[in-house]
Write a protein that holds these residues in place. Structure first.
Motif, PDB file in Angstrom:
ATOM      1  N   LEU A  80      -5.762 -11.400  10.407  1.00  0.00           N
ATOM      2  CA  LEU A  80      -5.030 -12.393   9.621  1.00  0.00           C
ATOM      3  C   LEU A  80      -3.799 -11.785   8.963  1.00  0.00           C
ATOM      4  CD1 LEU A  80      -7.962 -14.373   7.956  1.00  0.00           C
ATOM      5  CD2 LEU A  80      -6.537 -15.063   9.886  1.00  0.00           C
ATOM      6  N   ILE A 103      -8.504 -19.861   9.266  1.00  0.00           N
ATOM      7  CA  ILE A 103      -7.210 -19.809   8.594  1.00  0.00           C
ATOM      8  C   ILE A 103      -7.008 -21.093   7.800  1.00  0.00           C
ATOM      9  CG2 ILE A 103      -6.165 -18.272  10.283  1.00  0.00           C
ATOM     10  CD1 ILE A 103      -4.733 -20.674  11.488  1.00  0.00           C
ATOM     11  N   TYR A 143      -4.612 -16.532   1.553  1.00  0.00           N
ATOM     12  CA  TYR A 143      -4.608 -15.949   2.891  1.00  0.00           C
ATOM     13  C   TYR A 143      -6.001 -15.569   3.388  1.00  0.00           C
ATOM     14  CZ  TYR A 143       0.410 -16.007   2.696  1.00  0.00           C
ATOM     15  OH  TYR A 143       1.707 -16.433   2.611  1.00  0.00           O
TER      16      TYR A 143
END
Length: 236
Positions: free
Chosen positions: A40, A74, A147
């Protein structure tokens, strides 16, 4: 830190190159960050400045993606950003995300501290408390939350970047506050040892030296986590 509901995330399956996969495993070990977190991190760094179609075609010619898939989650907003590129370049999500992440890590030099070989003892994670101004903690918590990346990895990367940079500026806050806030985390032993030794060298308390490293990463214009254009653009 409070665990976030997976309902706030979208599933992403991704294909990686062999070289990128090996480097991701090294980064994971060196900064005490999950494999998903390392993937990520690379994806978000690439999405800050998406490649042109020509650059993406160059990636396709240069990078060979493995057949297997790795799945992670995500944020919906970032998922939308990825989908825009998928539609624009007419490519599968797994391949597009895989090319972006693989390119990021394949281009990473073997001399980069993130991918250097280290033994098990030096990368053993040790529990530690990091104290800091409330403004700084807020920035770190917002980044970690948005995030979906563990604080241990973000803090470790901040310390590594401080090692690379050398000279660090003293923190300056618009709202100094009276009480420092705490983040409990786990750091690789080699980073904790370096931070303690460096703090002694420059005659600073260990806790304050750690705050200086994090301040440089999050609140200095040269810091790796200073600005994240995607944060304002895609937050939901």
């Amino acid at each position: 830190m409070e665990k976030k509901s997976t309902k706030k995330f979208k599933k992403l399956s991704i294909r990686l190159s062999h070289d990128a996969s090996e480097k991701i495993d090294k980064v994971s070990k060196n900064v005490n960050l999950s494999r998903a977190g390392v993937i990520l991190f690379g994806l978000y760094e690439q999405l800050k400045n998406p490649p042109s179609k020509e650059e993406l075609l160059n990636m396709q010619n240069r990078i060979t993606l493995l057949e297997g898939y790795f799945s992670t989650n995500i944020r919906p907003g970032l998922n939308d950003e990825l989908n825009k590129l998928v539609e624009e370049y007419e490519m599968s999500r797994a391949s597009l995300a895989g090319l972006l992440v693989s390119d990021y890590y394949e281009r990473m030099s073997e001399n980069n501290e993130l991918v250097q070989e280290r033994d098990e003892e030096s990368t053993e994670d040790i529990h530690t408390h990091v104290y800091m101004n409330e403004q700084l903690k807020k920035k770190i918590v917002e980044y970690v939350d948005f995030y979906n990346i563990q604080p241990s990895g973000i803090i470790s990367i901040s310390i590594l970047k401080a090692r690379e940079h050398g000279r660090l500026d003293m923190p300056f806050y618009t709202d100094p506050g009276k009480e420092h806030k705490r983040i409990s985390t786990r750091l690789p032993s080699y980073l904790r040892k370096w931070a303690r030794e460096e703090a002694i060298k420059i005659n600073l308390p260990y806790s304050f030296f750690m705050e200086v490293c994090l301040y440089h990463a999050f609140m200095n214009e040269e810091g790796i986590f200073y600005e994240k254009p995607l944060l304002e653009k895609t937050i939901r």
